[in-house]
Write a protein that holds these residues in place. Structure first.
Motif, PDB file in Angstrom:
ATOM      1  N   ARG A 130       0.487  -1.396   0.373  1.00 19.97           N
ATOM      2  CA  ARG A 130      -0.573   0.158   0.155  1.00 19.97           C
ATOM      3  C   ARG A 130       1.091   1.489  -0.392  1.00 19.97           C
ATOM      4  N   ASP A 131       1.686   1.781   0.795  1.00 16.48           N
ATOM      5  CA  ASP A 131       2.940   2.746   0.758  1.00 16.48           C
ATOM      6  C   ASP A 131       4.025   2.901  -0.058  1.00 16.48           C
ATOM      7  N   THR A 132       3.786   1.234  -0.853  1.00 14.73           N
ATOM      8  CA  THR A 132       4.446   1.513  -2.133  1.00 14.73           C
ATOM      9  C   THR A 132       3.473   2.511  -3.291  1.00 14.73           C
ATOM     10  N   ALA A 133       2.630   1.913  -3.280  1.00 14.00           N
ATOM     11  CA  ALA A 133       1.323   1.879  -4.883  1.00 14.00           C
ATOM     12  C   ALA A 133       1.176   3.945  -4.089  1.00 14.00           C
ATOM     13  N   ILE A 134       0.894   4.168  -2.643  1.00 11.61           N
ATOM     14  CA  ILE A 134       0.795   5.319  -2.265  1.00 11.61           C
ATOM     15  C   ILE A 134       1.642   6.655  -2.640  1.00 11.61           C
ATOM     16  N   HIS A 135       3.668   6.274  -2.281  1.00 10.77           N
ATOM     17  CA  HIS A 135       4.471   6.826  -2.745  1.00 10.77           C
ATOM     18  C   HIS A 135       5.429   7.273  -3.221  1.00 10.77           C
ATOM     19  N   GLY A 136       4.727   5.509  -4.116  1.00 15.80           N
ATOM     20  CA  GLY A 136       5.741   5.849  -5.643  1.00 15.80           C
ATOM     21  C   GLY A 136       7.216   4.802  -4.304  1.00 15.80           C
ATOM     22  N   THR A 137       7.555   5.219  -3.514  1.00 17.17           N
ATOM     23  CA  THR A 137       9.047   4.491  -3.432  1.00 17.17           C
ATOM     24  C   THR A 137       8.935   3.455  -2.536  1.00 17.17           C
ATOM     25  N   ARG A 138       9.103   2.555  -2.828  1.00 15.40           N
ATOM     26  CA  ARG A 138       9.870   0.542  -2.801  1.00 15.40           C
ATOM     27  C   ARG A 138       9.695   1.029  -0.963  1.00 15.40           C
ATOM     28  N   HIS A 139       8.949  -0.343  -0.509  1.00 10.81           N
ATOM     29  CA  HIS A 139       8.789  -0.637   0.980  1.00 10.81           C
ATOM     30  C   HIS A 139       8.629  -2.080   0.989  1.00 10.81           C
ATOM     31  N   THR A 140       9.376  -2.301   2.084  1.00 11.31           N
ATOM     32  CA  THR A 140       9.530  -3.982   1.957  1.00 11.31           C
ATOM     33  C   THR A 140       9.199  -4.300   3.138  1.00 11.31           C
ATOM     34  N   PRO A 141       9.431  -5.386   4.099  1.00 14.26           N
ATOM     35  CA  PRO A 141       8.901  -5.517   5.730  1.00 14.26           C
ATOM     36  C   PRO A 141       9.984  -6.205   5.640  1.00 14.26           C
ATOM     37  N   THR A 192       8.255  -1.522   8.107  1.00  9.10           N
ATOM     38  CA  THR A 192       8.120  -1.556   6.470  1.00  9.10           C
ATOM     39  C   THR A 192       9.651  -0.549   6.862  1.00  9.10           C
ATOM     40  N   THR A 193      10.342  -0.990   5.623  1.00 10.07           N
ATOM     41  CA  THR A 193      11.307   0.034   4.827  1.00 10.07           C
ATOM     42  C   THR A 193      11.398   0.533   4.037  1.00 10.07           C
ATOM     43  N   THR A 194      12.575   2.056   3.300  1.00  7.93           N
ATOM     44  CA  THR A 194      12.533   1.860   1.946  1.00  7.93           C
ATOM     45  C   THR A 194      13.754   1.939   1.878  1.00  7.93           C
ATOM     46  N   SER A 195      15.027   1.639   2.930  1.00  4.70           N
ATOM     47  CA  SER A 195      15.688   1.019   2.920  1.00  4.70           C
ATOM     48  C   SER A 195      16.269   0.082   2.184  1.00  4.70           C
ATOM     49  N   GLU A 196      17.234  -0.074   1.441  1.00  2.00           N
ATOM     50  CA  GLU A 196      17.969  -1.322   0.567  1.00  2.00           C
ATOM     51  C   GLU A 196      18.604  -2.430   1.664  1.00  2.00           C
ATOM     52  N   ARG A 197      19.894  -2.067   3.130  1.00  2.00           N
ATOM     53  CA  ARG A 197      20.062  -2.362   3.774  1.00  2.00           C
ATOM     54  C   ARG A 197      19.402  -3.227   4.229  1.00  2.00           C
ATOM     55  N   ASP A 198      18.029  -3.364   5.151  1.00  2.00           N
ATOM     56  CA  ASP A 198      16.962  -4.036   5.519  1.00  2.00           C
ATOM     57  C   ASP A 198      16.195  -5.167   4.329  1.00  2.00           C
ATOM     58  N   ARG A 199      16.624  -4.788   3.199  1.00  2.00           N
ATOM     59  CA  ARG A 199      15.973  -5.886   2.720  1.00  2.00           C
ATOM     60  C   ARG A 199      16.794  -7.626   2.048  1.00  2.00           C
ATOM     61  N   LYS A 200      16.970  -7.641   3.071  1.00  2.00           N
ATOM     62  CA  LYS A 200      18.025  -9.281   3.532  1.00  2.00           C
ATOM     63  C   LYS A 200      17.091 -10.331   3.038  1.00  2.00           C
ATOM     64  N   ILE A 201      15.645  -9.869   3.433  1.00  2.00           N
ATOM     65  CA  ILE A 201      14.579 -11.241   3.188  1.00  2.00           C
ATOM     66  C   ILE A 201      12.727 -10.783   2.208  1.00  2.00           C
ATOM     67  N   ARG A 202      12.777 -11.701   1.778  1.00  2.00           N
ATOM     68  CA  ARG A 202      11.887 -10.881   1.099  1.00  2.00           C
ATOM     69  C   ARG A 202      10.026 -12.195   1.298  1.00  2.00           C
ATOM     70  N   VAL A 203       9.683 -10.862   1.756  1.00  2.00           N
ATOM     71  CA  VAL A 203       7.847 -11.691   1.361  1.00  2.00           C
ATOM     72  C   VAL A 203       7.397 -12.191   0.932  1.00  2.00           C
ATOM     73  N   ALA A 204       6.512 -12.975   0.754  1.00  2.00           N
ATOM     74  CA  ALA A 204       5.368 -13.499  -0.588  1.00  2.00           C
ATOM     75  C   ALA A 204       4.373 -13.154  -0.114  1.00  2.00           C
ATOM     76  N   ARG A 205       2.992 -12.617  -1.208  1.00  2.00           N
ATOM     77  CA  ARG A 205       1.666 -11.546  -0.212  1.00  2.00           C
ATOM     78  C   ARG A 205       1.129 -12.896   0.571  1.00  2.00           C
ATOM     79  N   ASP A 206       1.692 -14.172   0.727  1.00  2.00           N
ATOM     80  CA  ASP A 206       0.535 -15.898   0.962  1.00  2.00           C
ATOM     81  C   ASP A 206       1.413 -15.787   2.382  1.00  2.00           C
TER      82      ASP A 206
END
Length: 84
Positions: free
Chosen positions: A26-37, A47-61
């Motif tokens: 939702r935040d990615t769609a609203i703000h236009g910047t990539r947010h990841t949990p 959630t974050t927009t920082s690259e260093r915190d993107r060591k994991i990926r959470v699928a939609r399920d």
């Protein structure tokens, strides 16, 4: 088990990876910047927009994966080529 204190207490806390993923989308769609949990040492998810915190990926399920390190593409392999 006792959770560690949160290093980012001002951030919104999510109980599950699914709720964090939905908020990030939702935040990615609203703000236009990539947010990841990401899971925090406090036991909650943020959630974050920082690259260093993107060591994991959470699928939609809600499935959590370790993010694979991508190999750098060789120069000129992006599909762009000069017309002759």
């Amino acid at each position: 088990m006792t959770a560690e204190p949160c290093s980012t207490p001002g951030k919104v806390r999510y109980a599950t990876p699914i709720t964090a993923r939905r908020s990030a989308d939702r935040d990615t769609a609203i703000h236009g910047t990539r947010h990841t949990p990401y899971p925090c040492e406090c036991g909650w998810w943020h959630t974050t927009t920082s690259e260093r915190d993107r060591k994991i990926r959470v699928a939609r399920d809600g499935t959590v994966y370790a993010r694979k390190k991508r190999k750098a593409k060789p120069p000129g392999s992006d599909g762009d080529h000069e017309a002759t």
